[in-house]
Design an enzyme around this catalytic site. Structure first.
Site, PDB file in Angstrom:
ATOM      1  N   TYR A   1       5.335  11.778 -23.638  1.00 33.52           N
ATOM      2  CA  TYR A   1       4.544  11.970 -22.361  1.00 33.52           C
ATOM      3  C   TYR A   1       3.807  10.811 -21.979  1.00 33.52           C
ATOM      4  O   TYR A   1       2.701  11.156 -21.175  1.00 33.52           O
ATOM      5  CB  TYR A   1       4.017  13.429 -22.262  1.00 33.52           C
ATOM      6  CG  TYR A   1       4.805  14.558 -22.433  1.00 33.52           C
ATOM      7  CD1 TYR A   1       5.543  15.053 -21.321  1.00 33.52           C
ATOM      8  CD2 TYR A   1       5.029  15.201 -23.649  1.00 33.52           C
ATOM      9  CE1 TYR A   1       6.590  16.058 -21.253  1.00 33.52           C
ATOM     10  CE2 TYR A   1       5.626  16.494 -23.765  1.00 33.52           C
ATOM     11  CZ  TYR A   1       6.683  16.687 -22.628  1.00 33.52           C
ATOM     12  OH  TYR A   1       7.493  17.711 -22.720  1.00 33.52           O
TER      13      TYR A   1
ATOM     14  N   HIS B   1       0.835  -1.044  -0.222  1.00 30.93           N
ATOM     15  CA  HIS B   1       0.004  -0.039   0.072  1.00 30.93           C
ATOM     16  C   HIS B   1       0.843   1.321   0.120  1.00 30.93           C
ATOM     17  O   HIS B   1       1.596   1.526   0.788  1.00 30.93           O
ATOM     18  CB  HIS B   1      -0.810  -0.255   1.285  1.00 30.93           C
ATOM     19  CG  HIS B   1      -2.019   1.166   1.147  1.00 30.93           C
ATOM     20  ND1 HIS B   1      -2.365   1.521   2.343  1.00 30.93           N
ATOM     21  CD2 HIS B   1      -2.691   1.717   0.295  1.00 30.93           C
ATOM     22  CE1 HIS B   1      -3.229   2.447   2.133  1.00 30.93           C
ATOM     23  NE2 HIS B   1      -3.347   2.748   0.925  1.00 30.93           N
TER      24      HIS B   1
ATOM     25  N   HIS C   1       5.937  18.175 -16.184  1.00 29.26           N
ATOM     26  CA  HIS C   1       6.917  16.908 -16.510  1.00 29.26           C
ATOM     27  C   HIS C   1       8.133  16.821 -15.428  1.00 29.26           C
ATOM     28  O   HIS C   1       8.721  15.847 -15.011  1.00 29.26           O
ATOM     29  CB  HIS C   1       7.232  17.033 -18.035  1.00 29.26           C
ATOM     30  CG  HIS C   1       8.072  16.047 -18.138  1.00 29.26           C
ATOM     31  ND1 HIS C   1       7.552  14.615 -18.367  1.00 29.26           N
ATOM     32  CD2 HIS C   1       9.188  15.611 -18.686  1.00 29.26           C
ATOM     33  CE1 HIS C   1       8.600  13.452 -18.797  1.00 29.26           C
ATOM     34  NE2 HIS C   1       9.484  14.537 -19.060  1.00 29.26           N
TER      35      HIS C   1
END
Length: 129
Positions: free
Chosen positions: A118, A20, A96
């Site tokens: 991207y 998790h 980015h």
């Protein structure tokens, strides 16, 4: 031998070790990968396997509670932007450069053969209960 699902032994084993909150970056062939995360490089040829194929395959095996991508994807790669928006309704978009910084904290990087810009997403693992 596994009957179905992800057959790549390195990727399958790495997924089994996630917990998790762990981060998994699925990236195109050009994304710079920092030292630190475990890398499974699936790139074979330009476009093979595609970003979409790998994302869809991972989503069949992982519980994902959040996702982050570069805001530039909307303009530079509309197909990837549509895939991400459709699969991750709460998708967080960051510059980015910030996505590259966040990659250093990922537990796993899965490099695809994607050759469109991207096509990157940082997934945050959830729990099944």
């Amino acid at each position: 031998m596994k009957r179905r699902g992800i057959l790549n032994r390195h990727l399958s084993g790495a997924l089994a070790g996630l917990g998790h909150g762990d981060g998994v970056l699925v990236c195109d062939a050009g994304m710079p990968i920092p030292d630190g995360p475990y890398v499974v490089d699936l790139a074979f040829r330009a476009g093979v396997p595609s970003f979409a194929e790998v994302v869809e395959g991972l989503l069949e095996e992982l519980v994902v509670e959040g996702a982050t991508a570069a805001a530039e994807v909307r303009q530079a790669n509309p197909a990837a932007a549509r895939l991400l928006a459709g699969r991750f309704p709460g998708l967080e978009l960051v510059p980015h450069e910030r996505l590259k910084e966040l990659t250093a904290g990922a537990r796993l990087v899965v490099r695809t053969g994607e050759a469109r810009p991207y096509a990157n997403v940082l997934l945050r693992c959830g729990v099944f209960f």
